[in-house]
Design an enzyme around this catalytic site. Structure first.
Site, short mmCIF file in Angstrom:
data_model
loop_
_atom_site.label_atom_id
_atom_site.label_comp_id
_atom_site.label_asym_id
_atom_site.label_seq_id
_atom_site.Cartn_x
_atom_site.Cartn_y
_atom_site.Cartn_z
N ASP A 176 -9.68 2.45 2.53
CA ASP A 176 -9.61 1.72 3.81
C ASP A 176 -10.11 2.59 4.96
O ASP A 176 -10.77 2.11 5.88
CB ASP A 176 -8.17 1.32 4.13
CG ASP A 176 -7.74 0.04 3.40
OD1 ASP A 176 -8.61 -0.74 3.01
OD2 ASP A 176 -6.52 -0.15 3.24
N LYS B 294 0.81 -1.23 0.00
CA LYS B 294 0.00 0.00 0.00
C LYS B 294 0.83 1.28 0.00
O LYS B 294 0.44 2.27 -0.61
CB LYS B 294 -0.96 -0.01 1.19
CG LYS B 294 -2.05 -1.05 1.02
CD LYS B 294 -3.04 -1.07 2.15
CE LYS B 294 -4.01 -2.21 1.92
NZ LYS B 294 -5.05 -2.30 2.91
#
Ligand code: NAP
Length: 297
Positions: free
Chosen positions: A110, A73
């Site tokens: 997220d 990420k």
């Protein structure tokens, strides 16, 4: 070679490992439900050394977008040509969108996904985060932005927690502390219990449960100090942490609700259509019900 936007219908999830991911089942169910027959979503297992070149190649290969999971990420944000303000502040991205000119745009779903799954406002709450990778960054940012009273971060590698705390204006701690909310953002539990062991579904803690909590620097007594627990990891049964929290009477969620919430936002970013959230949730749960979680060799 540039791609025509109309033929850009491929989606996927980049990770290492990625075999555990329920994202393909969830997104393919949503695409089928909406009759988007030309579209498809696939697993893209990519080791760290090949991440950047693979992500750039996807932009040239008919891909409209990709989710990004462990451990890529932070690298995803670094390679993007543009990023949303929240992804920049978090320092990590889980959603890449490829333009017709081959450009890569980064977003982080997220953070809003976690807040949606929490189903209550963390305003005024104290929180303990475990981990300091991409999802821990999103959790720390989301809780801070949503008005949590204090956000503490513990990580196996303390220097990484210190860096996160400095950048995101939260506090790093040498061991987990009691708080209202506990969020596991490490990969502990991701591979499920070793084959042949009972796992976390038994009424009594097993040796595997104890070992898993030890990796998170937690004891059963400390787990009993949190009223709300979220484990971002999910599998075919409860993780050791979720099982321990439920035994202690806490409200405990595994990562499936976060998966659905962040996935719905990614879907809408790529397709411009409203995500059929119930269809996605049902598909993710059905996949889990098959009991095919990864086990360690
Ligand atoms: P990441 O950037 O690779 O970070 C991994 C974190 O786990 C690091 O803090 C690492 O600590 C820690 N860790 C790994 N192995 C450990 C061990 N044996 N003992 C203690 N700590 C350990 O990964 P990520 O993207 O943040 O994802 C973390 C987990 O959350 C993954 O399991 C991922 O599947 C899950 N996740 C789920 C969702 C969802 O929608 N449900 C969303 C995001 C993430 P070090 O720094 O010491 O290496």
């Amino acid at each position: 070679m540039m791609q025509d936007g109309a033929s850009r219908c491929r989606l996927g999830v980049l990770g290492w490992p990625v075999a555990h991911s329920r994202s393909p089942a969830m997104h393919n169910a949503a695409l089928a439900f909406l009759g988007m027959d030309a579209w498809s979503y696939q697993r893209l297992p990519v080791p760290p050394a090949l991440f950047e070149q693979t992500a750039r190649a996807l932009a040239q290969s008919g891909f409209r977008g990709a989710n990004v999971t462990v451990p890529h990420k932070e690298a995803a944000l670094a390679l993007a040509d543009s990023a949303s303000a929240s992804a920049e502040e978090i320092g990590a991205a889980n959603t890449l969108t490829f333009g017709d000119d081959g450009s890569v745009a980064a977003e982080n779903t997220d953070a809003p996904g976690l807040l949606a799954a929490l189903e209550l406002s963390p305003r005024g709450m104290s929180a303990q985060i475990l981990g300091a990778g991409g999802s821990a960054r999103a959790a720390a940012w989301a809780l801070r932005e949503a008005g949590a009273r204090e956000v503490k971060v513990w990580n196996r590698t303390p220097a990484r927690a210190d860096a996160l705390a400095r950048e995101l204006l939260v506090q790093s701690v040498p061991e987990p502390r009691a708080a209202d909310l506990l969020i596991n953002c490490t990969s502990v539990g991701l591979l499920g219990p070793p084959s042949g062991s009972e796992g976390a579904s038994g009424l009594e803690p097993s040796a595997t449960d104890v070992a898993e909590l030890n990796q998170l620097a937690l004891t059963f007594d400390l787990v009993g100090e949190y009223s709300h627990v979220i484990d971002l990891v999910y599998g075919s049964g409860p993780t050791a942490l979720v099982a321990a929290a439920r035994r202690a009477g806490a409200r405990a969620l595994d990562g499936l609700e976060v998966l659905v919430a962040q996935g719905a936002l990614s879907f809408e970013t790529w397709t411009g259509r409203s995500a059929p959230v119930e269809v996605m949730r049902h598909a993710a749960r059905a996949e889990l019900g098959r009991g095919d979680a990864l086990t360690r060799p």
